[in-house]
Design an enzyme around this catalytic site. Sequence first.
Site, mmCIF file in Angstrom:
data_model
loop_
_atom_site.group_PDB
_atom_site.id
_atom_site.type_symbol
_atom_site.label_atom_id
_atom_site.label_comp_id
_atom_site.label_asym_id
_atom_site.label_seq_id
_atom_site.Cartn_x
_atom_site.Cartn_y
_atom_site.Cartn_z
ATOM 1 N N HIS A 287 40.712 3.815 53.764
ATOM 2 C CA HIS A 287 42.022 4.452 53.509
ATOM 3 C C HIS A 287 42.311 5.463 54.615
ATOM 4 C CE1 HIS A 287 39.117 7.394 52.028
ATOM 5 N NE2 HIS A 287 40.050 8.317 52.211
ATOM 6 N N ASP A 289 44.052 9.476 54.887
ATOM 7 C CA ASP A 289 44.367 10.596 53.994
ATOM 8 C C ASP A 289 45.852 10.933 54.146
ATOM 9 O OD1 ASP A 289 41.696 10.617 53.316
ATOM 10 O OD2 ASP A 289 41.175 12.289 54.645
ATOM 11 N N HIS A 344 39.269 5.432 57.391
ATOM 12 C CA HIS A 344 37.839 5.702 57.207
ATOM 13 C C HIS A 344 37.365 5.195 55.849
ATOM 14 C CE1 HIS A 344 40.211 9.134 55.751
ATOM 15 N NE2 HIS A 344 39.246 9.375 54.881
ATOM 16 N N ARG A 354 24.178 11.008 49.058
ATOM 17 C CA ARG A 354 25.066 11.666 50.023
ATOM 18 C C ARG A 354 25.989 12.592 49.243
ATOM 19 N NH1 ARG A 354 29.996 10.678 52.591
ATOM 20 N NH2 ARG A 354 30.084 11.655 54.643
HETATM 21 C C1 LIG Z 1 43.937 5.382 45.118
HETATM 22 C C2 LIG Z 1 44.295 6.615 45.327
HETATM 23 C C3 LIG Z 1 43.338 7.761 45.290
HETATM 24 C C4 LIG Z 1 44.090 8.820 46.045
HETATM 25 C C5 LIG Z 1 45.481 8.598 45.505
HETATM 26 C C6 LIG Z 1 45.642 7.105 45.711
HETATM 27 O O1 LIG Z 1 46.658 6.536 44.937
HETATM 28 C C7 LIG Z 1 45.881 6.850 47.202
HETATM 29 C C8 LIG Z 1 45.354 8.004 48.090
HETATM 30 C C9 LIG Z 1 44.001 8.539 47.574
HETATM 31 C C10 LIG Z 1 43.605 9.854 48.227
HETATM 32 C C11 LIG Z 1 42.769 9.701 49.512
HETATM 33 C C12 LIG Z 1 42.480 11.078 50.077
HETATM 34 C C13 LIG Z 1 42.008 12.062 49.005
HETATM 35 O O2 LIG Z 1 40.687 11.744 48.618
HETATM 36 C C14 LIG Z 1 42.913 11.995 47.759
HETATM 37 C C15 LIG Z 1 42.579 13.129 46.777
HETATM 38 C C16 LIG Z 1 44.337 12.010 48.192
HETATM 39 O O3 LIG Z 1 45.077 12.953 48.304
HETATM 40 O O4 LIG Z 1 44.760 10.712 48.452
HETATM 41 C C17 LIG Z 1 42.828 10.587 47.184
HETATM 42 C C18 LIG Z 1 43.613 10.280 45.901
HETATM 43 C C19 LIG Z 1 42.752 10.468 44.638
HETATM 44 O O5 LIG Z 1 41.530 10.323 44.679
HETATM 45 O O6 LIG Z 1 43.351 10.724 43.598
HETATM 46 O O1 LIG Z 2 33.040 11.437 51.048
HETATM 47 C C1 LIG Z 2 33.385 11.299 52.217
HETATM 48 O O2 LIG Z 2 32.665 11.519 53.183
HETATM 49 C C2 LIG Z 2 34.814 10.848 52.520
HETATM 50 C C3 LIG Z 2 35.636 10.663 51.287
HETATM 51 C C4 LIG Z 2 37.068 10.509 51.596
HETATM 52 O O3 LIG Z 2 37.442 9.942 52.587
HETATM 53 C C5 LIG Z 2 38.043 11.073 50.676
HETATM 54 O O4 LIG Z 2 37.632 11.651 49.643
HETATM 55 O O5 LIG Z 2 39.250 10.964 50.965
HETATM 56 FE FE LIG Z 3 39.542 10.223 52.963
#
Ligand SMILES: C=C1C[C@]23C[C@@]1(O)CC[C@H]2[C@@]12CC[C@H](O)[C@@](C)(C(=O)O1)[C@H]2[C@@H]3C(=O)O
Ligand SMILES: O=C(O)CCC(=O)C(=O)O
Ligand SMILES: [Fe+2]
Length: 415
Positions: A287, A289, A344, A354
Amino acid sequence: MCKHNILTSNKNLSLSPQIPILPFSLSLINTLPLSLPLSTLLLFFLCFFKGERRKRETFIHSFLFLLLFLFFSQNFPAIQQLSFDSLMRSSTSMAAASSSSSAAFFSGIPLIDLSAPDAKQLIVKACEELGFFKVVNHGVPMEFISSLESESTKFFSLPLSEKQRAGPPSPFGYGNKQIGRNGDVGWVEYLLLNTHLESNSDGFLSIFGQDPQKLRSAVNDYILAVRNMAGEILELMAEGLMIQQRNVFSKLVMDEQSDSVFRVNHYPPCPDLQALKGTNMIGFGEHTDPQIISVLRSNNTSGFQISLADGNWISVPPDHSSFFINVGDSLQVMTNGRFKSVKHRVLTNSSKSRVSMIYFGGPPLSEKIAPLASLMQGEERSLYKEFTWFEYKRSAYNSRLADNRLVPFERIAAS
Ligand SMILES: C=C1C[C@]23C[C@@]1(O)CC[C@H]2[C@@]12CC[C@H](O)[C@@](C)(C(=O)O1)[C@H]2[C@@H]3C(=O)O
Ligand SMILES: O=C(O)CCC(=O)C(=O)O
Ligand SMILES: [Fe+2]
């Protein structure tokens, strides 16, 4: 494989014994590919010996039923999420991970010494080429880092029932295996927090081990220090891009109203992977961020990978005393695509736990995100429609992890 519920263990994280959790019915699902031909054969013989027309019909119906069941067990997310074995078979998880993963560590991660005079130019280069770099001389006190790591480790060592008192993560709290609310799964448990700690519920904070105050202040100290470092890096970026207003990016994450998130992830080891050399299991799927900047650090366990422009995955050597910076989607938009938000993922380690902690610096919800006029050169046109962070976040949280979340916000090029 890894059908042990390590996430329930209350023993030392790196050496936790594995407790099988797979219920009988799910074991059946996992043996379906083998049981299907066997049961078909059995049914066929039954019908052959009876020789009646009705029996032949029964055979056809049973066969169709088995086919349908197999189809759903392979494709229905609710069934898949129940078992990590089925996760291993899913095309988007293990198969994708094993195809293009590079075993060796990549030595080309840009290294930025924040105290060096050329830091700003090197940061800009790294953001343009990879959207990712490593930072040393960051000024975050080592005791903040160690204290948060040991408090988090204590939390993840609690029995599952206690950890679950801090969940579900909707939107903030403890979660495991399910990432987000759209069917994504991983071999991970985590704490998702609002960086304004007072916004997290009391029940959630009181769960933090024997001494909730200790974890609360560890999280608080860490977030404040990392947020300041993120602000400093964002100012160096603006300077490196020759933008006059050096706080153009940093003000967004330093704002009182910033919508930033903090996450601690724990990836239990999967010893079964040792026997299956060359096979990977997804801890956290690929994904980008959505925010502006992500500041990541982990213990000394490998697993974090980034994707290069050519689509190859490279393993980032872990370094527990440094920070890794990811360009987020919003920064890609503000620079009109000049900086790349880095794709990543995390692969499960076969022998070591981890633990990672990530600060996601986001703007206030009402903030308008659009390419900065001062960065547009000559006839350059905006690649993106203007949107507020609220609009982008809403759309992102309705997407699947691996989706390209910027597509709906791209401008269609005029021909
Ligand atoms: C599948 C998902 C988890 C996420 C929200 C989403 O719909 C798509 C983006 C995901 C992500 C990736 C980065 C961060 O870990 C996170 C907190 C964010 O802001 O976007 C996660 C979201 C999540 O885990 O709720
Ligand atoms: O746990 C990690 O090192 C990365 C996790 C990550 O990419 C995320 O939480 O968005
Ligand atoms: Fe991430």
